[in-house]
Design a protein around this motif. Structure first.
Motif, PDB file in Angstrom:
ATOM      1  N   ARG A  22      -2.971   3.668  -2.609  1.00 23.56           N
ATOM      2  CA  ARG A  22      -2.794   3.055  -3.909  1.00 23.56           C
ATOM      3  C   ARG A  22      -2.060   1.728  -3.720  1.00 23.56           C
ATOM      4  O   ARG A  22      -1.179   1.613  -2.878  1.00 23.56           O
ATOM      5  CB  ARG A  22      -1.973   3.999  -4.796  1.00 23.56           C
ATOM      6  N   CYS A  23      -2.455   0.741  -4.478  1.00 30.74           N
ATOM      7  CA  CYS A  23      -1.812  -0.551  -4.369  1.00 30.74           C
ATOM      8  C   CYS A  23      -0.624  -0.625  -5.324  1.00 30.74           C
ATOM      9  O   CYS A  23      -0.759  -0.369  -6.520  1.00 30.74           O
ATOM     10  CB  CYS A  23      -2.816  -1.659  -4.696  1.00 30.74           C
ATOM     11  N   GLU A  24       0.526  -0.953  -4.797  1.00 31.08           N
ATOM     12  CA  GLU A  24       1.749  -1.023  -5.595  1.00 31.08           C
ATOM     13  C   GLU A  24       1.671  -2.128  -6.651  1.00 31.08           C
ATOM     14  O   GLU A  24       2.233  -2.022  -7.722  1.00 31.08           O
ATOM     15  CB  GLU A  24       2.934  -1.279  -4.649  1.00 31.08           C
TER      16      GLU A  24
ATOM     17  N   ALA B 282       0.836  -1.204   0.000  1.00 27.91           N
ATOM     18  CA  ALA B 282       0.000   0.000   0.000  1.00 27.91           C
ATOM     19  C   ALA B 282       0.868   1.249   0.000  1.00 27.91           C
ATOM     20  O   ALA B 282       1.775   1.393   0.809  1.00 27.91           O
ATOM     21  CB  ALA B 282      -0.913   0.007   1.219  1.00 27.91           C
ATOM     22  N   ILE B 283       0.586   2.130  -0.966  1.00 24.34           N
ATOM     23  CA  ILE B 283       1.286   3.405  -1.009  1.00 24.34           C
ATOM     24  C   ILE B 283       0.311   4.468  -0.539  1.00 24.34           C
ATOM     25  O   ILE B 283      -0.688   4.737  -1.186  1.00 24.34           O
ATOM     26  CB  ILE B 283       1.744   3.748  -2.441  1.00 24.34           C
ATOM     27  N   ARG B 284       0.589   5.021   0.603  1.00 24.11           N
ATOM     28  CA  ARG B 284      -0.345   5.994   1.148  1.00 24.11           C
ATOM     29  C   ARG B 284       0.027   7.399   0.722  1.00 24.11           C
ATOM     30  O   ARG B 284       1.189   7.739   0.695  1.00 24.11           O
ATOM     31  CB  ARG B 284      -0.305   5.955   2.682  1.00 24.11           C
TER      32      ARG B 284
ATOM     33  N   SER C 280      -3.900   0.455  -8.690  1.00 22.51           N
ATOM     34  CA  SER C 280      -5.187   1.122  -8.551  1.00 22.51           C
ATOM     35  C   SER C 280      -5.415   1.566  -7.116  1.00 22.51           C
ATOM     36  O   SER C 280      -4.779   1.086  -6.184  1.00 22.51           O
ATOM     37  CB  SER C 280      -6.310   0.194  -9.006  1.00 22.51           C
ATOM     38  N   VAL C 281      -6.357   2.478  -6.973  1.00 21.69           N
ATOM     39  CA  VAL C 281      -6.691   3.010  -5.654  1.00 21.69           C
ATOM     40  C   VAL C 281      -7.516   1.971  -4.898  1.00 21.69           C
ATOM     41  O   VAL C 281      -8.413   1.353  -5.447  1.00 21.69           O
ATOM     42  CB  VAL C 281      -7.488   4.333  -5.798  1.00 21.69           C
ATOM     43  N   VAL C 282      -7.168   1.762  -3.660  1.00 22.60           N
ATOM     44  CA  VAL C 282      -7.900   0.796  -2.841  1.00 22.60           C
ATOM     45  C   VAL C 282      -8.475   1.481  -1.613  1.00 22.60           C
ATOM     46  O   VAL C 282      -8.033   2.557  -1.227  1.00 22.60           O
ATOM     47  CB  VAL C 282      -6.991  -0.373  -2.394  1.00 22.60           C
ATOM     48  N   GLU C 283      -9.449   0.821  -1.022  1.00 22.26           N
ATOM     49  CA  GLU C 283     -10.005   1.284   0.238  1.00 22.26           C
ATOM     50  C   GLU C 283      -9.171   0.717   1.381  1.00 22.26           C
ATOM     51  O   GLU C 283      -8.626  -0.377   1.270  1.00 22.26           O
ATOM     52  CB  GLU C 283     -11.458   0.796   0.390  1.00 22.26           C
ATOM     53  N   ALA C 284      -9.115   1.471   2.468  1.00 19.44           N
ATOM     54  CA  ALA C 284      -8.334   1.042   3.628  1.00 19.44           C
ATOM     55  C   ALA C 284      -8.783  -0.323   4.135  1.00 19.44           C
ATOM     56  O   ALA C 284      -7.976  -1.151   4.546  1.00 19.44           O
ATOM     57  CB  ALA C 284      -8.454   2.070   4.750  1.00 19.44           C
ATOM     58  N   MET C 285     -10.100  -0.556   4.078  1.00 25.67           N
ATOM     59  CA  MET C 285     -10.627  -1.787   4.628  1.00 25.67           C
ATOM     60  C   MET C 285     -10.827  -2.878   3.561  1.00 25.67           C
ATOM     61  O   MET C 285     -11.436  -3.893   3.823  1.00 25.67           O
ATOM     62  CB  MET C 285     -11.967  -1.526   5.346  1.00 25.67           C
ATOM     63  N   ASP C 286     -10.330  -2.673   2.372  1.00 30.80           N
ATOM     64  CA  ASP C 286     -10.336  -3.743   1.379  1.00 30.80           C
ATOM     65  C   ASP C 286      -9.467  -4.878   1.881  1.00 30.80           C
ATOM     66  O   ASP C 286      -8.482  -4.655   2.590  1.00 30.80           O
ATOM     67  CB  ASP C 286      -9.749  -3.230   0.051  1.00 30.80           C
ATOM     68  N   ASP C 287      -9.792  -6.079   1.467  1.00 30.57           N
ATOM     69  CA  ASP C 287      -8.830  -7.130   1.751  1.00 30.57           C
ATOM     70  C   ASP C 287      -8.436  -7.814   0.447  1.00 30.57           C
ATOM     71  O   ASP C 287      -9.130  -7.745  -0.556  1.00 30.57           O
ATOM     72  CB  ASP C 287      -9.294  -8.117   2.811  1.00 30.57           C
TER      73      ASP C 287
ATOM     74  N   LYS D 276       1.786  -8.576   5.197  1.00 29.30           N
ATOM     75  CA  LYS D 276       1.847  -7.681   6.349  1.00 29.30           C
ATOM     76  C   LYS D 276       3.164  -6.920   6.333  1.00 29.30           C
ATOM     77  O   LYS D 276       4.212  -7.479   6.048  1.00 29.30           O
ATOM     78  CB  LYS D 276       1.711  -8.491   7.640  1.00 29.30           C
ATOM     79  N   ARG D 277       3.031  -5.620   6.627  1.00 26.39           N
ATOM     80  CA  ARG D 277       4.235  -4.793   6.680  1.00 26.39           C
ATOM     81  C   ARG D 277       5.103  -5.182   7.881  1.00 26.39           C
ATOM     82  O   ARG D 277       4.586  -5.420   8.954  1.00 26.39           O
ATOM     83  CB  ARG D 277       3.842  -3.323   6.845  1.00 26.39           C
TER      84      ARG D 277
END
Ligand SMILES: [Zn+2]
Length: 121
Positions: free
Chosen positions: A101-103, A93-95, A107-114, A120-121
């Protein structure tokens, strides 16, 4: 209050009549139930009782939705929090200020998307 089956003197034809309930139509659209004179079909009253019941049912379902929502939602969040693969916790995730945005997909993602590619970071 006037109700179906009541006997009264009709305000339209001035005859002793009884009240009957019919469906009021506007062309093909059902406008609602009304009470009319059985002799001349003159409208005597709207069907109040039915409206009150509907209102009561709305309140009840709103209440049960509130209660149901609480009992269903709360455990779901607390139980599954540890094994959720939320995009906000992913190393791809690129905030920035407004979006995540998903690397991987770009595309743009929602915070709560899975996501199944979650790491995991
Ligand atoms: Zn009448």
């Amino acid at each position: 209050m006037v109700k179906k089956g009541d006997k009264l003197v009709c305000p339209h034809c001035k005859e002793m009549t009884f009240v009957k309930q019919i469906t009021e139509m506007d062309g093909w659209t059902k406008k609602g139930e009304i009470l009319v004179c059985a002799l001349c079909n003159g409208k005597i009253a709207d069907v109040q009782q039915e409206n009150e019941q509907e209102e009561k049912q709305d309140k009840l379902s709103a209440l049960s939705a509130l209660l149901g929502g609480e009992t269903i939602e709360k455990p779901e969040v607390s139980l599954n929090q540890s094994d959720r693969r939320f995009c906000k916790d992913c190393k791809f995730a690129i905030r920035n200020a407004f979006v995540i945005r998903c690397e991987l997909s770009g595309s743009v993602v929602e915070a709560m998307d899975d996501c199944e590619k979650f790491q995991k970071r």
